[in-house]
Design an enzyme around this catalytic site. Structure first.
Site: not given
Ligand code: 13P
Length: 250
Positions: A10, A12, A95, A167, A173, A213
């Site tokens: 993802n 983002k 999300h 998640e 993050g 993460s």
């Molecule tokens: P991270 O892997 O950066 O923690 O993000 C996870 C996420 O939100 C994937 O959609």
């Protein structure tokens, strides 16, 4: 029958169109793994250039969001038929960042899920609890509610093809990954919830990812768990490490 793993990046709100092409070209040789479905969910403006760059590879390009109407006066939104016409097969829906910053609710997620199925796009449906909800001990109830609303009016045949991404918000993050046991507990509970809403066959078929993460160091342990069918990867999907995550079994 063993479920095929699905590992999705993802991106983002990262990567301009030209940067997207460069990243796909860089990762293309690194993410070849015939055992796994590999998806890059990218910003809408990157979909077409990424799709062209990913041609003749095992990378499938997905979207990060979609609106639930077909067309019309919805300035700034992307419709399901736009995604279909561009060749998109997967879309991330619900999300936690969309829920937090863009007023996405379980009800809008459900509308989008139904639209995605109507158009033959596989939804990657996100759910997850806050740290407070975990500490309060209500996280499983919360996630079961998110799942039950997201799947309202979805048929068993459709549900079998869906992807759910668990998640935990506290792990996104933050560098703080859920332990493999914590992730397995919730992914198992989600599968049990699907069995309750539908039946065992649907629960056995649906694919459930863990996200939060995920990195090259923890992917193998997470993906070895019986109810974890891959990952939804944020930060680590933007670098060469994603190749190691996709090849967790090599
Ligand atoms: P991270 O892997 O950066 O923690 O993000 C996870 C996420 O939100 C994937 O959609």
């Amino acid at each position: 029958m063993a479920r095929r793993k699905i590992i999705a990046g993802n991106w983002k709100m990262n990567k301009t169109p030209s940067e997207a092409v460069a990243l796909v070209n860089e990762l293309k040789p690194l993410v070849a793994n015939e055992d796994v479905d590999v998806v890059f969910c990218v910003p809408a403006i990157d979909i077409i250039p990424a799709m062209i760059a990913a041609k003749d590879s095992n990378i499938c390009i997905g979207a990060e969001n979609m609106y639930f109407e077909e067309s019309g006066a919805y300035t700034g939104e992307i419709s399901p038929n736009m995604l279909v016409d561009a060749g998109v097969k997967y879309v991330v829906l619900g999300h936690s960042e969309r829920r937090e910053y863009f007023a996405e609710t379980d009800e809008t997620v459900n509308k989008k899920v139904l639209k995605a199925f109507e158009h033959g796009i596989t939804p990657i449906i996100c759910c997850g609890e806050t740290l407070t909800q975990r500490k309060q001990g209500i996280y499983l109830d919360w996630i079961r509610m998110q799942i039950k609303i997201a799947f309202q009016n979805v048929t068993a045949d459709q549900a079998k093809t869906a992807v759910i991404a668990y998640e935990p918000i506290w792990a996104i993050g933050t560098g703080e990954t859920a332990t493999s046991d914590q992730a397995e507990e919730v992914c198992g509970a989600i599968r049990a919830c699907i069995a309750e809403v539908y039946d065992e066959a649907t629960a056995e078929a649906i694919r459930i990812q863990y996200g939060g993460s995920v990195n090259a160091g923890n992917a193998a342990e997470l993906f070895a768990k019986p109810d974890i069918d891959g990952g939804l990867v944020g930060g680590a999907s933007l670098k060469a490490d994603f190749g190691k995550i996709v090849n967790y079994n090599k």
